[in-house]
Motif scaffolding. Structure first.
Motif, short mmCIF file in Angstrom:
data_model
loop_
_atom_site.label_atom_id
_atom_site.label_comp_id
_atom_site.label_asym_id
_atom_site.label_seq_id
_atom_site.Cartn_x
_atom_site.Cartn_y
_atom_site.Cartn_z
N PHE A 60 0.84 -1.20 0.00
CA PHE A 60 0.00 0.00 0.00
C PHE A 60 0.88 1.25 0.00
O PHE A 60 0.68 2.17 -0.79
CB PHE A 60 -0.93 0.00 1.22
CG PHE A 60 -1.86 1.17 1.26
CD1 PHE A 60 -3.04 1.16 0.55
CD2 PHE A 60 -1.54 2.29 2.00
CE1 PHE A 60 -3.90 2.25 0.57
CE2 PHE A 60 -2.39 3.39 2.03
CZ PHE A 60 -3.57 3.37 1.32
N THR A 61 1.85 1.27 0.88
CA THR A 61 2.75 2.41 0.98
C THR A 61 3.53 2.62 -0.32
O THR A 61 3.74 3.74 -0.76
CB THR A 61 3.73 2.23 2.16
OG1 THR A 61 2.95 2.05 3.34
CG2 THR A 61 4.63 3.42 2.32
N SER A 62 3.93 1.54 -0.95
CA SER A 62 4.63 1.64 -2.23
C SER A 62 3.73 2.26 -3.28
O SER A 62 4.17 3.10 -4.08
CB SER A 62 5.08 0.26 -2.71
OG SER A 62 5.99 -0.29 -1.80
N GLY A 63 2.47 1.88 -3.30
CA GLY A 63 1.51 2.47 -4.23
C GLY A 63 1.31 3.95 -3.98
O GLY A 63 1.26 4.76 -4.91
N VAL A 64 1.23 4.33 -2.71
CA VAL A 64 1.06 5.75 -2.36
C VAL A 64 2.29 6.55 -2.80
O VAL A 64 2.17 7.64 -3.38
CB VAL A 64 0.82 5.91 -0.85
CG1 VAL A 64 0.86 7.38 -0.44
CG2 VAL A 64 -0.51 5.29 -0.46
N ALA A 65 3.48 6.00 -2.54
CA ALA A 65 4.71 6.69 -2.95
C ALA A 65 4.77 6.84 -4.46
O ALA A 65 5.14 7.91 -4.97
CB ALA A 65 5.93 5.93 -2.44
N LEU A 66 4.38 5.80 -5.19
CA LEU A 66 4.37 5.88 -6.66
C LEU A 66 3.38 6.94 -7.12
O LEU A 66 3.69 7.72 -8.02
CB LEU A 66 4.05 4.52 -7.27
CG LEU A 66 3.96 4.48 -8.80
CD1 LEU A 66 5.23 5.02 -9.45
CD2 LEU A 66 3.68 3.06 -9.27
N TRP A 67 2.20 7.00 -6.52
CA TRP A 67 1.23 8.04 -6.89
C TRP A 67 1.83 9.42 -6.69
O TRP A 67 1.68 10.31 -7.53
CB TRP A 67 -0.06 7.92 -6.07
CG TRP A 67 -1.13 7.19 -6.81
CD1 TRP A 67 -1.57 5.93 -6.54
CD2 TRP A 67 -1.86 7.63 -7.95
NE1 TRP A 67 -2.53 5.58 -7.45
CE2 TRP A 67 -2.73 6.61 -8.33
CE3 TRP A 67 -1.84 8.80 -8.70
CZ2 TRP A 67 -3.59 6.70 -9.40
CZ3 TRP A 67 -2.70 8.90 -9.79
CH2 TRP A 67 -3.56 7.85 -10.12
N GLY A 68 2.49 9.61 -5.56
CA GLY A 68 3.12 10.91 -5.30
C GLY A 68 4.13 11.27 -6.37
O GLY A 68 4.18 12.41 -6.84
#
Length: 141
Positions: A86-94
């Motif tokens: 989840f955190t990886s996905g959030v970082a990628l979105w950013g």
């Protein structure tokens, strides 16, 4: 970080031999050489990084440091937990929102998949709120 709170930190690991930022002073896993500009050699270690955290008791005046080295558990991406994905996905979105060169081959489809498939426990609704924002953002594009 307040009592009962949690935080996730993501680190970029620059492999040996890959051009990266200047070597900061006081590194644990690299030793500067004597030839300017300061170059470094790798120190043999199973550790990937060391996390250091300082805290004070609510009524305290002096902080205490905790230090924990972390090693590579040699696990595959498929075995990683929902929080990490989840955190990886959030970082990628950013990175995608900022048009960052560091997003690499990541795209909005990958970021969305990581976030939606790894939402896991969401007792306060924060992950659902993020998913809703992403859906709205994607619909406007």
């Amino acid at each position: 970080i307040g009592a009962g709170h949690q935080v996730t930190a993501l680190y970029e690991v620059v492999p040996v031999g890959v051009a990266g930022p200047e070597t900061p002073v006081g590194l644990k896993y690299q030793k500067p050489t004597s030839t300017p500009p300061a170059k470094s050699t790798v120190v043999a270690s199973p550790e990937m990084l060391t996390v250091k955290l300082r805290y004070k008791q609510p009524d305290g005046q002096v902080s205490t440091e905790l230090s924990q080295p972390l090693t590579d558990g040699d696990q595959s991406w498929e075995k990683s937990g929902n929080d990490f994905r989840f955190t990886s996905g959030v970082a990628l979105w950013g990175m995608l929102l900022r048009n960052s060169q560091y997003a690499g081959s990541g795209d909005s489809a990958l970021a969305s998949r990581l976030i939606f498939e790894s939402a896991g426990s969401d007792t306060q609704g924060h992950r659902a709120e993020l998913a809703d924002l992403i859906r709205k953002w994607s619909a406007r594009r």
